[in-house]
Design a protein around this motif. Structure first.
Motif, short mmCIF file in Angstrom:
data_model
loop_
_atom_site.label_atom_id
_atom_site.label_comp_id
_atom_site.label_asym_id
_atom_site.label_seq_id
_atom_site.Cartn_x
_atom_site.Cartn_y
_atom_site.Cartn_z
N VAL A 156 -8.93 -8.62 8.09
CA VAL A 156 -8.23 -7.41 7.65
C VAL A 156 -7.68 -6.58 8.81
N ILE A 193 -8.32 4.92 -2.05
CA ILE A 193 -8.25 3.54 -1.60
C ILE A 193 -9.61 3.10 -1.08
N VAL A 245 -8.94 -3.09 -1.51
CA VAL A 245 -8.56 -4.19 -0.62
C VAL A 245 -9.78 -5.07 -0.36
N LEU A 297 -11.55 0.14 1.10
CA LEU A 297 -11.20 -0.82 2.13
C LEU A 297 -12.39 -1.70 2.51
N SER A 298 -12.08 -2.93 2.84
CA SER A 298 -13.08 -3.91 3.27
C SER A 298 -13.08 -4.00 4.79
N VAL A 343 -12.81 -0.37 9.78
CA VAL A 343 -11.82 0.51 9.17
C VAL A 343 -11.46 1.66 10.10
N SER A 378 -18.53 -2.60 8.58
CA SER A 378 -17.23 -2.40 7.94
C SER A 378 -16.69 -1.00 8.24
N TYR A 416 -4.61 -3.62 8.80
CA TYR A 416 -4.86 -2.18 8.95
C TYR A 416 -4.06 -1.59 10.12
N VAL A 472 -10.68 7.86 1.29
CA VAL A 472 -11.02 6.49 1.70
C VAL A 472 -12.46 6.16 1.30
N VAL A 503 0.84 -1.20 0.00
CA VAL A 503 0.00 0.00 0.00
C VAL A 503 0.87 1.25 0.00
N TRP A 549 -15.21 2.55 0.72
CA TRP A 549 -15.48 1.22 1.27
C TRP A 549 -15.87 0.27 0.14
N THR A 550 -15.47 -0.99 0.25
CA THR A 550 -15.87 -1.99 -0.75
C THR A 550 -17.23 -2.58 -0.43
#
Length: 231
Positions: free
Chosen positions: A53, A45, A135, A47-48, A95, A91, A57, A75, A31, A77-78
């Protein structure tokens, strides 16, 4: 220590493999490397919050404190469940607690909001164009970013970037990037941690995934599978 491999099994399009005994360290290095190689002033980016994870992180927060200017990071989110943000299954919470509250800054945060549905997130991603890094974490049942095998969000002909529905393995209501949304990544990092997830990865590589795992329909700029050899 890490070992790098090329294409996997019968489908070389699945990407590159790194097997490492220090998954959080390898993840953080990649990263940080992507941040320094970014194409724009800001670094986007996604993030999951999936299982596996958290320690990655936390290490990124530690190692990235000096290497990343978090005021240049946007940032996304997935995926996220339709639950309060302080819920154990959120989630957003994963994060925030494991990364963003530790680094203390970011240029912008774009959490998913089930109350507004997929439309607003779809427009935001469409305007953005590409995400520098996305991710995800491969789960034992083959799901990725909350997308279970056989779900509508996993279709290879998917055109929507974001979907809203019961896509989780447990049938929970979620917002999730579709395979088309995940394909917007310049670099897709897929974490594989734990014996059960490793078996799912081996199934994917062998071509025995039936129905096909969603990862088979993701086509980012580059895919990097990170396998935890210590688990």
């Amino acid at each position: 220590m890490s070992r790098v491999g090329g294409g996997m099994g019968p489908d070389s399009q699945l990407g590159q493999v790194v097997e490492t005994s220090d998954l959080p360290g390898e993840f953080s290095d990649r990263v940080i490397e992507a941040f320094h190689a970014r194409m724009d002033d800001t670094f986007a980016i996604a993030l999951s919050g999936a299982k596996g994870v958290e320690r990655c992180y936390r290490r990124l927060a530690e190692l990235g404190a000096r290497e990343i200017d978090w005021w240049m990071v946007d940032v996304y989110w997935t995926e996220d469940r339709c639950v309060p943000r302080d819920h154990p299954g959120s989630s957003y919470r994963v994060v925030m607690e494991n990364l963003l509250e530790r680094v203390g800054a970011a240029n912008a945060l774009y959490p998913m909001d089930c109350s507004s549905g997929p439309h607003d997130y779809q427009l935001r991603l469409a305007d953005l164009g590409r995400l520098d890094v996305v991710v995800v974490s491969l789960q034992p049942d083959g799901s990725i970013a909350g997308i279970a095998p056989g779900s509508p969000a996993a279709r290879p002909d998917q055109s929507s970037l974001v979907s809203h529905g019961p896509f989780g393995p447990d049938g929970s209501e979620m917002l999730t990037l579709t395979t088309a949304g995940l394909s917007r990544a310049r670099l897709l990092i897929c974490l594989v941690s734990g014996a059960e997830a490793r078996r799912a990865f081996d199934t994917l590589c062998s071509g025995r995934d039936d129905p096909p795992f969603p990862a088979r329909n993701i086509r980012p700029g580059q895919t990097l599978w990170m396998l935890d050899s210590a688990s």
